[in-house]
Design an enzyme around this catalytic site. Structure first.
Site, PDB file in Angstrom:
ATOM      1  N   ARG A   1      -0.696  -9.100  13.023  1.00  0.00           N
ATOM      2  CA  ARG A   1      -1.373  -7.994  12.320  1.00  0.00           C
ATOM      3  C   ARG A   1      -2.252  -8.483  11.195  1.00  0.00           C
ATOM      4  NH1 ARG A   1       4.241  -5.878  10.959  1.00  0.00           N
ATOM      5  NH2 ARG A   1       3.419  -4.661   9.261  1.00  0.00           N
TER       6      ARG A   1
ATOM      7  N   ARG B   1      12.233  -2.417  11.163  1.00  0.00           N
ATOM      8  CA  ARG B   1      11.030  -1.950  11.790  1.00  0.00           C
ATOM      9  C   ARG B   1      10.454  -3.247  13.018  1.00  0.00           C
ATOM     10  NH1 ARG B   1       5.930  -0.575   8.144  1.00  0.00           N
ATOM     11  NH2 ARG B   1       4.669  -1.802   9.625  1.00  0.00           N
TER      12      ARG B   1
ATOM     13  N   ARG C   1      11.536  -7.012   4.547  1.00  0.00           N
ATOM     14  CA  ARG C   1      11.362  -5.574   4.931  1.00  0.00           C
ATOM     15  C   ARG C   1      12.036  -5.379   6.242  1.00  0.00           C
ATOM     16  NH1 ARG C   1       5.812  -2.427   4.952  1.00  0.00           N
ATOM     17  NH2 ARG C   1       5.399  -3.012   6.911  1.00  0.00           N
TER      18      ARG C   1
ATOM     19  N   LYS D   1       0.912  -1.275   0.126  1.00  0.00           N
ATOM     20  CA  LYS D   1       0.006   0.014  -0.028  1.00  0.00           C
ATOM     21  C   LYS D   1       0.908   1.221  -0.155  1.00  0.00           C
ATOM     22  CE  LYS D   1      -2.133  -0.779   3.944  1.00  0.00           C
ATOM     23  NZ  LYS D   1      -1.640  -2.301   4.528  1.00  0.00           N
TER      24      LYS D   1
ATOM     25  N   ARG E   1      -9.176   1.682   9.674  1.00  0.00           N
ATOM     26  CA  ARG E   1      -8.966   0.026   9.744  1.00  0.00           C
ATOM     27  C   ARG E   1     -10.275  -0.369  10.587  1.00  0.00           C
ATOM     28  NH1 ARG E   1      -3.041   0.798   9.488  1.00  0.00           N
ATOM     29  NH2 ARG E   1      -2.238  -1.414   9.099  1.00  0.00           N
TER      30      ARG E   1
HETATM   31  P1  ADP Z   1       1.128  -2.224   7.637  1.00  0.00           P
HETATM   32  O1  ADP Z   1       2.357  -2.516   7.146  1.00  0.00           O
HETATM   33  O2  ADP Z   1       0.637  -3.382   8.656  1.00  0.00           O
HETATM   34  O3  ADP Z   1      -0.168  -1.908   6.841  1.00  0.00           O
HETATM   35  P2  ADP Z   1       1.222   0.510   8.767  1.00  0.00           P
HETATM   36  O4  ADP Z   1       2.551   1.124   8.531  1.00  0.00           O
HETATM   37  O5  ADP Z   1       0.046   0.902   8.093  1.00  0.00           O
HETATM   38  O6  ADP Z   1       1.478  -1.190   8.735  1.00  0.00           O
HETATM   39  O7  ADP Z   1       0.868   0.661  10.528  1.00  0.00           O
HETATM   40  C1  ADP Z   1       1.567   0.150  11.379  1.00  0.00           C
HETATM   41  C2  ADP Z   1       1.171   0.181  12.851  1.00  0.00           C
HETATM   42  O8  ADP Z   1       0.362   1.394  13.274  1.00  0.00           O
HETATM   43  C3  ADP Z   1      -0.243  -0.763  12.794  1.00  0.00           C
HETATM   44  O9  ADP Z   1       0.097  -2.165  13.165  1.00  0.00           O
HETATM   45  C4  ADP Z   1      -1.110  -0.345  14.147  1.00  0.00           C
HETATM   46  O10 ADP Z   1      -0.111  -0.558  15.228  1.00  0.00           O
HETATM   47  C5  ADP Z   1      -0.850   1.318  13.757  1.00  0.00           C
HETATM   48  N1  ADP Z   1      -1.871   2.065  12.950  1.00  0.00           N
HETATM   49  C6  ADP Z   1      -1.724   2.512  11.838  1.00  0.00           C
HETATM   50  N2  ADP Z   1      -2.904   2.794  11.314  1.00  0.00           N
HETATM   51  C7  ADP Z   1      -3.863   2.585  12.265  1.00  0.00           C
HETATM   52  C8  ADP Z   1      -5.201   2.883  12.510  1.00  0.00           C
HETATM   53  N3  ADP Z   1      -6.016   3.398  11.452  1.00  0.00           N
HETATM   54  N4  ADP Z   1      -5.857   2.308  13.646  1.00  0.00           N
HETATM   55  C9  ADP Z   1      -5.059   1.842  14.402  1.00  0.00           C
HETATM   56  N5  ADP Z   1      -3.681   1.601  14.363  1.00  0.00           N
HETATM   57  C10 ADP Z   1      -3.161   2.048  13.220  1.00  0.00           C
END
Ligand code: ADP
Length: 191
Positions: A144, A133, A127, A13, A88
């Site tokens: 996740r 990370r 990654r 994404k 989310r």
């Molecule tokens: P991913 O690679 O899993 O899509 P992101 O970089 O989008 O990860 O998000 C990393 C973390 O940030 C999530 O696992 C969560 O803990 C937090 N997070 C991001 N966006 C949201 C959201 N909309 N609601 C709740 N937590 C969020």
């Protein structure tokens, strides 16, 4: 143009969000990136968010909603935006509906990238090695994915029923996926 990009963790994404945002001249707003920037800067928001992120849990809706509301209020988001990582949860969908309605605009499309779960774990482990990370260990990745299936996947049906969904194959070369997204989006009428 007001867009959302969705997909399971590791679907690509963030990578695609940057290309789409550039194409349409709108900011890509990634909640994950904003949280990580706050963690790095050691802000109170970062301290709060880190506890959840490191465990692969979602940050509480109240915290995330406020942060997105503030970001969408910035002048650069006035012509539109692309949300990556938000909403989310169903509660976040409702919040976002309110935020957008308040501006007198509407959501134009929701892009969902579909990918194979096993391929994803591989990508994320790689990654982790590249970016370091803290939430990319195998155990946290699984958590996740679980949360995505439980809490976020139901949003796909919500947006499908609204006729906003563009479900696209997220596998293949980055450029191929970008091309697929552009072809699908270029025929979306802008509100
Ligand atoms: P991913 O690679 O899993 O899509 P992101 O970089 O989008 O990860 O998000 C990393 C973390 O940030 C999530 O696992 C969560 O803990 C937090 N997070 C991001 N966006 C949201 C959201 N909309 N609601 C709740 N937590 C969020």
């Amino acid at each position: 143009m007001r867009l959302i990009i969705m997909g399971p963790p590791g679907a690509g994404k963030g990578t695609q969000a940057k290309f789409i945002a550039e194409h349409f001249g709108i900011p890509a707003i990634s909640t994950g990136d904003i949280f990580r920037a706050n963690v790095t800067a050691g802000t109170p928001l970062g301290v709060e968010a880190k506890r959840y992120m490191d465990a692969g849990e979602y940050v509480p809706d109240e915290v995330t909603n406020l942060m997105v509301r503030d970001r969408i209020d910035e002048p650069d988001a006035e012509p539109g935006f692309l949300l990556d990582g938000y909403p989310r949860t169903l509660a976040q969908v409702e919040e976002l509906d309110g935020m957008i309605a308040f501006t007198g605009h509407a959501l134009d499309a929701v892009v969902v990238l579909t990918v194979d779960q096993d391929e994803i774990v591989q990508r994320l482990v790689q990654r982790a090695e590249l970016e370091g990370r803290a939430d990319d260990t195998e155990e946290v990745i699984r958590r996740r994915q679980e949360l995505y299936t439980e809490q976020t996947e139901p949003l796909v049906e919500v947006y499908r029923q609204r006729g906003l969904l563009l479900e696209l194959d997220g596998t293949g070369e980055v450029e191929e996926v970008t091309q697929r997204i552009f072809e699908a989006l270029d025929v979306v009428p802008q509100s």
